[in-house]
Write a protein that holds these residues in place. Structure first.
Motif, PDB file in Angstrom:
ATOM      1  N   GLN A  39      53.749  17.876  86.650  1.00 42.05           N
ATOM      2  CA  GLN A  39      54.444  17.146  87.717  1.00 42.05           C
ATOM      3  C   GLN A  39      55.161  15.968  87.070  1.00 42.05           C
ATOM      4  OE1 GLN A  39      54.621  18.077  90.944  1.00 42.05           O
ATOM      5  NE2 GLN A  39      53.387  19.892  90.470  1.00 42.05           N
ATOM      6  N   PRO A  40      56.452  16.047  86.867  1.00 46.37           N
ATOM      7  CA  PRO A  40      57.164  15.003  86.123  1.00 46.37           C
ATOM      8  C   PRO A  40      57.131  13.657  86.823  1.00 46.37           C
ATOM      9  CG  PRO A  40      58.718  16.481  87.197  1.00 46.37           C
ATOM     10  CD  PRO A  40      57.366  17.105  87.360  1.00 46.37           C
ATOM     11  N   LYS A  41      57.040  12.606  86.002  1.00 46.26           N
ATOM     12  CA  LYS A  41      57.064  11.258  86.560  1.00 46.26           C
ATOM     13  C   LYS A  41      57.908  10.292  85.729  1.00 46.26           C
ATOM     14  CE  LYS A  41      52.622  10.020  84.370  1.00 46.26           C
ATOM     15  NZ  LYS A  41      52.298  11.326  83.792  1.00 46.26           N
ATOM     16  N   THR A  42      58.420  10.765  84.591  1.00 43.01           N
ATOM     17  CA  THR A  42      59.174   9.895  83.687  1.00 43.01           C
ATOM     18  C   THR A  42      60.613   9.731  84.151  1.00 43.01           C
ATOM     19  OG1 THR A  42      57.838  10.596  81.804  1.00 43.01           O
ATOM     20  CG2 THR A  42      59.965   9.584  81.308  1.00 43.01           C
ATOM     21  N   LYS A  43      61.058   8.486  84.237  1.00 43.42           N
ATOM     22  CA  LYS A  43      62.463   8.203  84.557  1.00 43.42           C
ATOM     23  C   LYS A  43      63.277   8.323  83.258  1.00 43.42           C
ATOM     24  CE  LYS A  43      66.014   6.961  87.011  1.00 43.42           C
ATOM     25  NZ  LYS A  43      66.178   5.624  87.611  1.00 43.42           N
ATOM     26  N   ILE A  44      64.323   9.126  83.301  1.00 46.12           N
ATOM     27  CA  ILE A  44      65.121   9.429  82.114  1.00 46.12           C
ATOM     28  C   ILE A  44      66.546   8.918  82.276  1.00 46.12           C
ATOM     29  CG2 ILE A  44      66.114  11.312  80.726  1.00 46.12           C
ATOM     30  CD1 ILE A  44      63.674  12.998  81.424  1.00 46.12           C
ATOM     31  N   ILE A  64      74.172  19.203  83.465  1.00 46.33           N
ATOM     32  CA  ILE A  64      73.061  18.255  83.636  1.00 46.33           C
ATOM     33  C   ILE A  64      72.678  18.134  85.108  1.00 46.33           C
ATOM     34  CG2 ILE A  64      72.326  15.859  83.330  1.00 46.33           C
ATOM     35  CD1 ILE A  64      74.185  15.728  80.886  1.00 46.33           C
ATOM     36  N   LEU A  65      73.666  18.148  85.982  1.00 42.85           N
ATOM     37  CA  LEU A  65      73.376  18.081  87.420  1.00 42.85           C
ATOM     38  C   LEU A  65      72.635  19.329  87.904  1.00 42.85           C
ATOM     39  CD1 LEU A  65      76.721  16.570  88.790  1.00 42.85           C
ATOM     40  CD2 LEU A  65      74.519  15.413  88.513  1.00 42.85           C
ATOM     41  N   ASN A  66      72.709  20.384  87.129  1.00 42.29           N
ATOM     42  CA  ASN A  66      72.065  21.651  87.490  1.00 42.29           C
ATOM     43  C   ASN A  66      70.617  21.728  87.002  1.00 42.29           C
ATOM     44  OD1 ASN A  66      72.198  24.263  88.680  1.00 42.29           O
ATOM     45  ND2 ASN A  66      72.457  25.189  86.663  1.00 42.29           N
ATOM     46  N   GLN A  67      70.061  20.595  86.595  1.00 40.55           N
ATOM     47  CA  GLN A  67      68.693  20.574  86.074  1.00 40.55           C
ATOM     48  C   GLN A  67      67.658  20.854  87.157  1.00 40.55           C
ATOM     49  OE1 GLN A  67      67.758  19.910  82.541  1.00 40.55           O
ATOM     50  NE2 GLN A  67      69.852  20.690  82.700  1.00 40.55           N
ATOM     51  N   THR A  68      66.539  21.451  86.743  1.00 41.71           N
ATOM     52  CA  THR A  68      65.396  21.620  87.637  1.00 41.71           C
ATOM     53  C   THR A  68      64.604  20.321  87.755  1.00 41.71           C
ATOM     54  OG1 THR A  68      64.030  22.409  85.785  1.00 41.71           O
ATOM     55  CG2 THR A  68      65.181  24.081  87.095  1.00 41.71           C
ATOM     56  N   TYR A  69      64.889  19.359  86.887  1.00 41.88           N
ATOM     57  CA  TYR A  69      64.204  18.063  86.920  1.00 41.88           C
ATOM     58  C   TYR A  69      64.636  17.305  88.174  1.00 41.88           C
ATOM     59  CZ  TYR A  69      61.798  14.193  84.573  1.00 41.88           C
ATOM     60  OH  TYR A  69      60.902  13.217  84.210  1.00 41.88           O
ATOM     61  N   PRO A  70      63.706  16.594  88.826  1.00 41.85           N
ATOM     62  CA  PRO A  70      64.062  15.866  90.057  1.00 41.85           C
ATOM     63  C   PRO A  70      65.205  14.876  89.826  1.00 41.85           C
ATOM     64  CG  PRO A  70      61.685  15.928  89.759  1.00 41.85           C
ATOM     65  CD  PRO A  70      62.275  16.454  88.497  1.00 41.85           C
ATOM     66  N   GLY A 133      66.046   4.027  82.619  1.00 39.63           N
ATOM     67  CA  GLY A 133      64.998   4.979  82.303  1.00 39.63           C
ATOM     68  C   GLY A 133      64.029   4.502  81.243  1.00 39.63           C
ATOM     69  N   GLU A 134      62.820   5.042  81.294  1.00 42.55           N
ATOM     70  CA  GLU A 134      61.815   4.798  80.263  1.00 42.55           C
ATOM     71  C   GLU A 134      62.148   5.596  79.003  1.00 42.55           C
ATOM     72  OE1 GLU A 134      57.202   6.271  79.450  1.00 42.55           O
ATOM     73  OE2 GLU A 134      57.914   6.040  81.502  1.00 42.55           O
ATOM     74  N   LEU A 135      62.699   6.804  79.203  1.00 43.92           N
ATOM     75  CA  LEU A 135      63.006   7.697  78.099  1.00 43.92           C
ATOM     76  C   LEU A 135      64.523   7.851  77.966  1.00 43.92           C
ATOM     77  CD1 LEU A 135      61.684   9.609  75.967  1.00 43.92           C
ATOM     78  CD2 LEU A 135      61.992  11.466  77.638  1.00 43.92           C
ATOM     79  N   ILE A 136      65.028   7.613  76.768  1.00 42.82           N
ATOM     80  CA  ILE A 136      66.445   7.786  76.478  1.00 42.82           C
ATOM     81  C   ILE A 136      66.663   9.192  75.940  1.00 42.82           C
ATOM     82  CG2 ILE A 136      68.405   6.981  75.113  1.00 42.82           C
ATOM     83  CD1 ILE A 136      67.404   4.961  77.212  1.00 42.82           C
ATOM     84  N   VAL A 137      67.613   9.901  76.514  1.00 46.77           N
ATOM     85  CA  VAL A 137      67.992  11.226  76.029  1.00 46.77           C
ATOM     86  C   VAL A 137      69.481  11.177  75.698  1.00 46.77           C
ATOM     87  CG1 VAL A 137      68.268  13.668  76.611  1.00 46.77           C
ATOM     88  CG2 VAL A 137      66.221  12.444  77.352  1.00 46.77           C
ATOM     89  N   MET A 151      63.104  19.166  81.908  1.00 45.01           N
ATOM     90  CA  MET A 151      61.692  19.460  82.173  1.00 45.01           C
ATOM     91  C   MET A 151      60.933  19.665  80.864  1.00 45.01           C
ATOM     92  SD  MET A 151      60.752  19.466  85.403  1.00 45.01           S
ATOM     93  CE  MET A 151      59.499  20.674  85.761  1.00 45.01           C
ATOM     94  N   LEU A 152      61.550  20.340  79.926  1.00 45.76           N
ATOM     95  CA  LEU A 152      60.909  20.559  78.630  1.00 45.76           C
ATOM     96  C   LEU A 152      60.747  19.248  77.865  1.00 45.76           C
ATOM     97  CD1 LEU A 152      62.728  23.860  77.725  1.00 45.76           C
ATOM     98  CD2 LEU A 152      60.238  23.589  77.727  1.00 45.76           C
ATOM     99  N   ILE A 153      61.801  18.442  77.851  1.00 46.62           N
ATOM    100  CA  ILE A 153      61.739  17.158  77.146  1.00 46.62           C
ATOM    101  C   ILE A 153      60.681  16.248  77.781  1.00 46.62           C
ATOM    102  CG2 ILE A 153      63.000  15.027  76.660  1.00 46.62           C
ATOM    103  CD1 ILE A 153      65.523  16.737  76.301  1.00 46.62           C
ATOM    104  N   ALA A 154      60.725  16.143  79.111  1.00 44.93           N
ATOM    105  CA  ALA A 154      59.790  15.251  79.802  1.00 44.93           C
ATOM    106  C   ALA A 154      58.344  15.723  79.640  1.00 44.93           C
ATOM    107  CB  ALA A 154      60.149  15.149  81.278  1.00 44.93           C
ATOM    108  N   SER A 155      58.132  17.024  79.670  1.00 43.72           N
ATOM    109  CA  SER A 155      56.758  17.534  79.595  1.00 43.72           C
ATOM    110  C   SER A 155      56.145  17.292  78.214  1.00 43.72           C
ATOM    111  CB  SER A 155      56.716  19.027  79.938  1.00 43.72           C
ATOM    112  OG  SER A 155      57.479  19.803  79.028  1.00 43.72           O
ATOM    113  N   ILE A 156      56.917  17.513  77.147  1.00 42.41           N
ATOM    114  CA  ILE A 156      56.350  17.258  75.819  1.00 42.41           C
ATOM    115  C   ILE A 156      56.169  15.759  75.596  1.00 42.41           C
ATOM    116  CG2 ILE A 156      58.523  17.095  74.486  1.00 42.41           C
ATOM    117  CD1 ILE A 156      57.130  18.818  72.326  1.00 42.41           C
ATOM    118  N   TYR A 157      57.036  14.958  76.222  1.00 45.88           N
ATOM    119  CA  TYR A 157      56.897  13.502  76.109  1.00 45.88           C
ATOM    120  C   TYR A 157      55.647  13.018  76.839  1.00 45.88           C
ATOM    121  CZ  TYR A 157      57.752   8.555  77.022  1.00 45.88           C
ATOM    122  OH  TYR A 157      57.616   7.188  77.126  1.00 45.88           O
TER     123      TYR A 157
END
Length: 384
Positions: A39-44, A64-70, A133-137, A151-157
């Motif tokens: 369940q993602p919670k990181t602001k990117i 990027i707008l087509n992401q499954t990430y919230p 964001g907390e995480l810079i991509v 989702m992949l980046i946030a989950s491994i982070y």
């Protein structure tokens, strides 16, 4: 002659060992999958430096707008680097349509053209300073990403808490053998990147697909002390962070985390790109990276030199030259077969024989130019 034989043998053994390490390291590197209960919670904050990218920026943003990430958990910041086309206007059209996840930051509001030659680094610094964001991509304006990218980046982070994440970049939509050669070469580089990070012998990455906590960027003072090179926003920063956190650098091995961009269409643009990459090796903090690159270059140089020597010293050198070429091709084949299969691009192996010749010429030529060229063209500018 005995010394020459010893040098050739040493370089050949070195090449076999280093390519074996890359291949086996890539195989040993675990594939990362999104946990079932994630369940993602990181602001990117996604930073996209852009200069004269009117032809590409729309596709990049749409992917990027087509992401499954919230959407509530990420923002897109396009950093307009003194574009002379419609890049800024196209980005502004998104914001006018109430897409508040997108912001445009114009470098011209913060610096002048005379303030720096490291425009991309300066753009990223300005973007990070204003990022929520907390995480810079980071990615590039000429790239497109896949739906589960964030989702992949946030989950491994969130699961592993790394201080720096490198992820795959590949070419696509090739039109000819020259572009297919670039794709095959780049897929091999992804294997070297992942294996190098996993084994810690050669930390490499590509700025088109990176992630790191904003707090870590600030902790290492950003690009301070590495801003004398126009490029290097990726590897130089990674190695700077690795100095403090050597065990917290990771590679996100998953085909769905790949960003895609186009191969260079002309020989001139290809040479400019690779010379730019080569020249920044002088600024690498991890000297073993430079040492490995030099070793590979010397091995490649020794192959045509051995063939040339056969004209004066006899058939034995001709046989040795073919032996060296066979060693290179077999070692390369193992790595490329492994990585191209992983990225579902086994079709590129059809060009392996031709690409092998291109690769030998390219390594020798670009390695030489990288050592002597001081200025090169990037985004319509002459920089160094």
């Amino acid at each position: 002659m005995t010394i020459y034989f010893f040098i050739i043998l040493s370089l050949s053994v070195f090449y076999i060992i280093i390519q074996t390490i890359y291949t086996e390291g890539w195989k040993a590197l675990s594939i990362w999958n999104i946990p079932n209960d994630f369940q993602p919670k990181t602001k990117i904050s996604i930073l996209i430096p852009a200069r004269n990218e009117a032809d590409n920026i729309g596709n990049c943003i749409e992917s990027i707008l087509n992401q499954t990430y919230p959407k509530s958990l990420f923002e897109i910041i396009v950093l307009d680097d003194f574009s002379e086309d419609e890049t800024a206007e196209l980005v502004n059209n998104y914001t006018k349509n109430n897409l508040t996840t997108i912001r445009l930051i114009a470098l011209g509001n913060y610096i002048s053209l005379d303030d720096t030659q490291s425009f991309k680094k300066k753009a990223i610094e300005i973007g990070i300073a204003q990022a929520n964001g907390e995480l810079i991509v980071t990615t590039d304006a000429d790239c497109v990403v896949q739906p589960n990218w964030l989702m992949l980046i946030a989950s491994i982070y969130e699961e592993k808490q790394p201080k720096f994440i490198a992820a795959p970049v590949n070419f696509y939509q090739e039109q000819n053998d020259f572009e297919r050669f670039q794709s095959l070469d780049f897929i091999g580089m992804m294997g070297i990147t992942g294996s190098g990070i996993y084994t810690k012998i050669m930390r490499m990455c590509n700025g088109a697909n990176l992630a790191y906590p904003k707090a870590v960027f600030e902790e290492v003072s950003g690009f301070q002390d590495i801003d004398d090179h126009a490029s290097g926003d990726d590897m130089m920063l990674m190695q700077k962070i690795a100095r403090i956190y050597p065990n917290d650098i990771c590679y996100l091995k998953n085909q769905a985390a790949t960003t895609f961009t186009m191969a260079k269409p002309t020989l001139k643009s290809f040479i400019n790109q690779r010379v730019r990459w080569s020249t920044k090796s002088k600024g690498y903090e991890e000297r073993q990276v430079t040492a490995i690159l030099i070793g590979v270059w010397l091995f490649c140089v020794s192959i045509p030199l051995t063939f040339l020597s056969s004209l004066f010293l006899g058939r034995l050198f001709l046989i040795i030259g073919f032996g060296q070429l066979l060693i290179k091709m077999l070692a390369d084949y193992r790595l490329l077969k492994t990585t191209s299969t992983f990225f579902n691009r086994s079709d590129l192996m059809q060009t392996f024989m031709k690409s092998s010749i291109y690769h030998l010429i390219y390594i020798i030529g670009i390695g030489f130019l990288g050592g002597v060229v001081r200025k090169y063209e990037w985004k319509g500018r002459k920089v160094q």
